[in-house]
Motif scaffolding. Sequence first.
Motif, PDB file in Angstrom:
ATOM      1  N   PRO A  36       8.748 -16.984   4.076  1.00 33.43           N
ATOM      2  CA  PRO A  36       7.723 -16.084   3.546  1.00 33.43           C
ATOM      3  C   PRO A  36       7.871 -14.677   4.120  1.00 33.43           C
ATOM      4  CG  PRO A  36       6.800 -17.433   5.279  1.00 33.43           C
ATOM      5  CD  PRO A  36       8.230 -17.885   5.087  1.00 33.43           C
ATOM      6  N   LEU A  37       7.545 -13.684   3.305  1.00 34.27           N
ATOM      7  CA  LEU A  37       7.604 -12.283   3.720  1.00 34.27           C
ATOM      8  C   LEU A  37       6.330 -11.590   3.260  1.00 34.27           C
ATOM      9  CD1 LEU A  37      11.228 -11.530   2.475  1.00 34.27           C
ATOM     10  CD2 LEU A  37      10.550 -11.994   4.829  1.00 34.27           C
ATOM     11  N   LEU A  38       5.821 -10.669   4.099  1.00 39.30           N
ATOM     12  CA  LEU A  38       4.619  -9.923   3.741  1.00 39.30           C
ATOM     13  C   LEU A  38       4.659  -8.552   4.394  1.00 39.30           C
ATOM     14  CD1 LEU A  38       1.748  -9.852   2.462  1.00 39.30           C
ATOM     15  CD2 LEU A  38       0.907 -10.760   4.634  1.00 39.30           C
ATOM     16  N   VAL A  39       4.463  -7.508   3.577  1.00 40.60           N
ATOM     17  CA  VAL A  39       4.350  -6.145   4.074  1.00 40.60           C
ATOM     18  C   VAL A  39       3.069  -5.557   3.486  1.00 40.60           C
ATOM     19  CG1 VAL A  39       5.360  -3.832   4.080  1.00 40.60           C
ATOM     20  CG2 VAL A  39       6.836  -5.833   4.281  1.00 40.60           C
ATOM     21  N   ILE A  40       2.278  -4.938   4.356  1.00 44.67           N
ATOM     22  CA  ILE A  40       1.047  -4.280   3.949  1.00 44.67           C
ATOM     23  C   ILE A  40       1.236  -2.779   4.142  1.00 44.67           C
ATOM     24  CG2 ILE A  40      -1.446  -4.089   4.357  1.00 44.67           C
ATOM     25  CD1 ILE A  40      -0.736  -6.925   3.643  1.00 44.67           C
ATOM     26  N   ASN A  41       1.054  -2.001   3.090  1.00 46.76           N
ATOM     27  CA  ASN A  41       1.093  -0.540   3.172  1.00 46.76           C
ATOM     28  C   ASN A  41      -0.333  -0.023   3.032  1.00 46.76           C
ATOM     29  OD1 ASN A  41       4.040   0.101   3.164  1.00 46.76           O
ATOM     30  ND2 ASN A  41       3.905  -1.114   1.309  1.00 46.76           N
ATOM     31  N   THR A  42      -0.726   0.870   3.939  1.00 46.93           N
ATOM     32  CA  THR A  42      -2.067   1.429   3.894  1.00 46.93           C
ATOM     33  C   THR A  42      -1.998   2.953   3.836  1.00 46.93           C
ATOM     34  OG1 THR A  42      -2.221   1.435   6.297  1.00 46.93           O
ATOM     35  CG2 THR A  42      -3.098  -0.496   5.166  1.00 46.93           C
ATOM     36  N   ILE A  43      -2.971   3.546   3.180  1.00 48.13           N
ATOM     37  CA  ILE A  43      -3.042   5.002   3.095  1.00 48.13           C
ATOM     38  C   ILE A  43      -3.305   5.557   4.491  1.00 48.13           C
ATOM     39  CG2 ILE A  43      -4.406   6.933   2.175  1.00 48.13           C
ATOM     40  CD1 ILE A  43      -4.824   5.277  -0.338  1.00 48.13           C
ATOM     41  N   HIS A  44      -2.515   6.493   4.903  1.00 48.20           N
ATOM     42  CA  HIS A  44      -2.642   7.218   6.177  1.00 48.20           C
ATOM     43  C   HIS A  44      -2.361   6.378   7.420  1.00 48.20           C
ATOM     44  CE1 HIS A  44      -4.241  10.426   3.773  1.00 48.20           C
ATOM     45  NE2 HIS A  44      -5.291   9.717   3.428  1.00 48.20           N
ATOM     46  N   LYS A  45      -2.016   5.099   7.269  1.00 47.33           N
ATOM     47  CA  LYS A  45      -1.775   4.266   8.453  1.00 47.33           C
ATOM     48  C   LYS A  45      -0.385   3.644   8.456  1.00 47.33           C
ATOM     49  CE  LYS A  45      -6.609   3.123   9.093  1.00 47.33           C
ATOM     50  NZ  LYS A  45      -7.593   2.073   9.219  1.00 47.33           N
ATOM     51  N   GLY A  46       0.416   3.918   7.446  1.00 51.02           N
ATOM     52  CA  GLY A  46       1.766   3.358   7.419  1.00 51.02           C
ATOM     53  C   GLY A  46       1.780   1.929   6.923  1.00 51.02           C
ATOM     54  N   TYR A  47       2.715   1.152   7.466  1.00 54.17           N
ATOM     55  CA  TYR A  47       2.854  -0.220   6.986  1.00 54.17           C
ATOM     56  C   TYR A  47       2.805  -1.210   8.141  1.00 54.17           C
ATOM     57  CZ  TYR A  47       7.704  -0.438   8.548  1.00 54.17           C
ATOM     58  OH  TYR A  47       8.827  -0.460   9.313  1.00 54.17           O
ATOM     59  N   ILE A  48       2.471  -2.442   7.775  1.00 60.49           N
ATOM     60  CA  ILE A  48       2.430  -3.561   8.714  1.00 60.49           C
ATOM     61  C   ILE A  48       3.386  -4.610   8.170  1.00 60.49           C
ATOM     62  CG2 ILE A  48       1.007  -5.351   9.770  1.00 60.49           C
ATOM     63  CD1 ILE A  48      -1.444  -3.546   9.013  1.00 60.49           C
ATOM     64  N   ASN A  49       4.401  -4.943   8.938  1.00 62.57           N
ATOM     65  CA  ASN A  49       5.311  -6.031   8.588  1.00 62.57           C
ATOM     66  C   ASN A  49       4.778  -7.277   9.289  1.00 62.57           C
ATOM     67  OD1 ASN A  49       7.424  -7.568   7.741  1.00 62.57           O
ATOM     68  ND2 ASN A  49       8.900  -6.701   9.147  1.00 62.57           N
TER      69      ASN A  49
END
Length: 137
Positions: A36-49
Amino acid sequence: KSFALKNIGWYWGKIYSDRTAITWANILRTTAKVQPLLVINTIHKGYINVPPRNLRLNAGDISQENGKMIPHVFNLDAQTNTLTLHVTMKTVDIHHVKIFPLMDYWRYHVKCTGSVTVDSETESIDNLYIAEFLKFR
């Protein structure tokens, strides 16, 4: 021979909220081994792998579609120090394409419901999105 073709296939999709873009995937290495893979991109906070150990991506409601057994419901859960995610994706419609004699491709229209919390800011998810499933054999 391509490295990707050594896998059985994969399914993946994207989910959006006002401040967050969620990209998820499940690579089917064998019938028993998945990645499984998951990346979260947020406005003004970058991304979370999100590390796989903090992630659960389950496929269920498996039934036959175009001669193959495929999932029709996906549950995505993740938990880290700064992130909580729970989304259920239920199939609304599926379009199938045969690619070469052994490969199948399904485009899902999925109703996604749930929530995502990043740094104590929670957003609801309740919309229709697209997911895909590519099966090499």
